[in-house]
Design a protein around this motif. Structure first.
Motif, mmCIF file in Angstrom:
data_model
loop_
_atom_site.group_PDB
_atom_site.id
_atom_site.type_symbol
_atom_site.label_atom_id
_atom_site.label_comp_id
_atom_site.label_asym_id
_atom_site.label_seq_id
_atom_site.Cartn_x
_atom_site.Cartn_y
_atom_site.Cartn_z
ATOM 1 N N VAL B 131 0.870 -1.171 0.000
ATOM 2 C CA VAL B 131 0.000 0.000 0.000
ATOM 3 C C VAL B 131 0.910 1.224 0.000
ATOM 4 C CG1 VAL B 131 -1.889 1.204 1.163
ATOM 5 C CG2 VAL B 131 -1.655 -1.292 1.389
ATOM 6 N N ARG B 297 -5.314 -6.301 4.011
ATOM 7 C CA ARG B 297 -5.104 -5.578 2.738
ATOM 8 C C ARG B 297 -6.418 -5.025 2.200
ATOM 9 N NH1 ARG B 297 -4.717 -2.546 -0.310
ATOM 10 N NH2 ARG B 297 -3.405 -2.229 -2.135
ATOM 11 N N ASP B 301 -6.850 0.576 2.294
ATOM 12 C CA ASP B 301 -7.061 1.862 1.611
ATOM 13 C C ASP B 301 -8.044 2.745 2.379
ATOM 14 O OD1 ASP B 301 -5.307 1.239 -0.589
ATOM 15 O OD2 ASP B 301 -6.863 -0.126 -1.315
ATOM 16 N N ASP B 302 -9.144 2.160 2.803
ATOM 17 C CA ASP B 302 -10.147 2.935 3.548
ATOM 18 C C ASP B 302 -9.600 3.432 4.877
ATOM 19 O OD1 ASP B 302 -11.945 2.579 1.544
ATOM 20 O OD2 ASP B 302 -13.283 1.230 2.650
#
Lengths: 351, 351
Positions: B131, B297, B301-302
């Motif tokens: 990420v 994973r 992102d959130d």
């Protein structure tokens, strides 16, 4: 009245016992005309679970309302009704949520309510428990035979399918070819499953599963059965219905479940108490375990509508019919797996 | 390069080992700058789970991309990145479903990839695993400290909350006051829970739970703890986060769960293997057991967006920071519960 009583492992006898008396304004007295013997009855019959000797048996009653308490609003004497295996009030938090098996005012058959395999039962919470059959079907024997499984096994198979998350177009595997597993096949088909793999060890029952909508059947045992089911489903499925309750069936269900999938289980846990469930087998693949004792009252209205529409018919699970005097023989036949499920037809209520 | 190695129970040593070499077009080599010690590392440290001696340890790496394979599209050398505790491809069925822990091309840290508690790691699937942290935050130590828990514990606590079905206005109970439980409190608050009861046995950690959003804390053990949590939640709650993994914690979680509710569990099962789980305790109340090893994973992102927004900050779980030479001391401090979680800051990469 006459009722089937448990007198120890392997000993079921019809005896003269006091007729239950209505004792609450919300109650009703039911003259039982149809009932059934359940796979779960076999556990005490075999001495594999505890049950008090001299206790009334049966928990799947259907009959005619004979008397109602003053507060009963939805029923009147003469109505054709059936009752789930658990008594529920219909008013408490859990009943309102559709979890009638956790009813805070609930109860069970037997004791002063009478057992389902007897001439009369008392229902302490009539409005919340009983489901009324429309008058036009009230004496249609074929329809009543199709409705009777809604007292237990049809609602239980449905609970497995709902908890396994079965939906339109899905692939699912049903573990178990007993009455509940067979009803699980019906439920999965009703919910729109496209591929339904039925697993069991009896060719005749698997044939019925195919009639009920199973697209494939798996008769192999143990590892071979798991392998075959995984092959048929492209490496396991997201929706597994565990309809047995034995520890080995639960293991099979988990082994067939795809990572991220769900095992919907409804079989009364049996043999799992000793060994316990290996949580690790669920953990590493994020398999959800959902289900439990089925709140069949929650599903009864919808399932009844489909039975009356003619789109749902679980009656073929009844492979034998006996009268009250034949209940003992019914237990024996189910115990020896001669029959899938035995219907008990109680005609004579001479007192 | 230098890396922390497991040499037997209680023995963690930093040793000179070969630097991992990039060997696939989809891979990347990462110079590790930040990493952490995990509660799950303590089990082999204590000799309670098996691990090969002479193996590289650590699974929460954050660092700078040093080299990328020819097929890597989303990253370039110099990028600030972090990696979950599982390697995932991002392309397979399970990654697409957000179940990166079941990735069919996945892998783990250690071995030829190097351990997360070392100067370099190789990521065989860079696009699917890593990420990227936006450049403007790439060297902001405070922000990086808030992001680092997304490699494991913050995503794991979130997985518990998601699996327990926590939503806007809900009441939930978090069992466990370790780093995962504390992150579970943060996750429950983030998902809108109105009442969050945190259970644990350490006053300092429960204080942090309160800072993180717990509305009440329960420090009592065993039956007393269950009783208190049930009182606080009006007789049990529909949403229980089991963030420990010990058999006793799972029992507590089930005892606190309301009929029809869900236990979201993420603690690596521990001690449950021997005793096994009592399925009957789930069955009779229709309690769902959902969760497992967290696909962090899928959530990265959130959660990263919220950390960068300033609405989520798990960094207070790091109560101590050590350098690579301090890793052994970090294990000891966590083992003796002096610290909640130890951050490892690796500055010097002289070879």
């Amino acid at each position: 009245m006459r009722a089937a009583m448990y007198n120890g492992p392997g000993e079921i006898a019809v005896e003269e016992v006091p007729k239950p008396a209505l004792d609450s304004p919300r109650g009703a007295l039911i003259r039982v005309t149809h009932t059934a013997i359940c796979g779960s009855d076999l556990w005490f019959y075999r001495g594999e679970s505890d049950r008090e000797t001299g206790s009334a048996v049966g928990h799947e009653p259907m009959g005619i309302v004979e008397e109602t308490g003053t507060d009963v609003t939805s029923l009147k004497p003469g109505d054709r009704v059936f009752a789930p295996f658990v008594i529920s009030c219909g008013r408490c938090e859990f009943c309102r949520r559709g979890l009638h098996t956790s009813c805070t005012n609930g109860g069970s058959w037997g004791g002063e309510n009478g057992g389902g395999q007897g001439e009369y039962v008392r229902v302490p919470e009539a409005d919340g428990t009983l489901v009324r059959v429309p008058d036009r079907y009230a004496n249609d024997e074929e329809t009543l035979k199709s409705i009777l499984p809604l007292t237990d096994v049809m609602g239980t198979g449905h609970h497995a399918a709902v908890n396994a998350g079965v939906g339109e177009g899905d692939t699912c595997v049903v573990v178990g070819d007993g009455a509940v597993g067979l009803c699980g096949v019906l439920a999965a088909r009703r919910l729109g499953a496209k591929q339904i793999v039925a697993m069991g060890h009896h060719e005749d029952r698997l044939s019925l599963a195919a009639e009920f909508g199973a697209t494939e059947t798996v008769a192999e045992r143990g590892e071979a059965g798991v392998k075959r089911a995984r092959e048929l489903t492209g490496g396991g499925t997201d929706h597994v219905l565990e309809c047995v309750g034995a520890a080995s069936a639960m293991e099979t269900a988990i082994d067939i479940c795809r990572p991220g999938g769900t095992v919907g289980y409804v079989g009364v846990p049996h043999g799992v108490e000793e060994a316990g469930l290996d949580v690790f087998s669920l953990f590493s693949d994020n398999i959800s375990l959902c289900g439990g004792v089925a709140p069949v009252r929650a599903y009864a209205d919808d399932l009844l509508a489909d039975v009356l529409d003619g789109t749902l018919d679980p009656s073929p699970i009844f492979t034998k019919t006996v009268d009250l005097d034949g209940v003992s023989e019914g237990y024996r036949a189910m115990d020896e797996r001669e029959e899938i499920k035995v219907l008990v037809r109680i005609d004579d209520h001479s007192e």
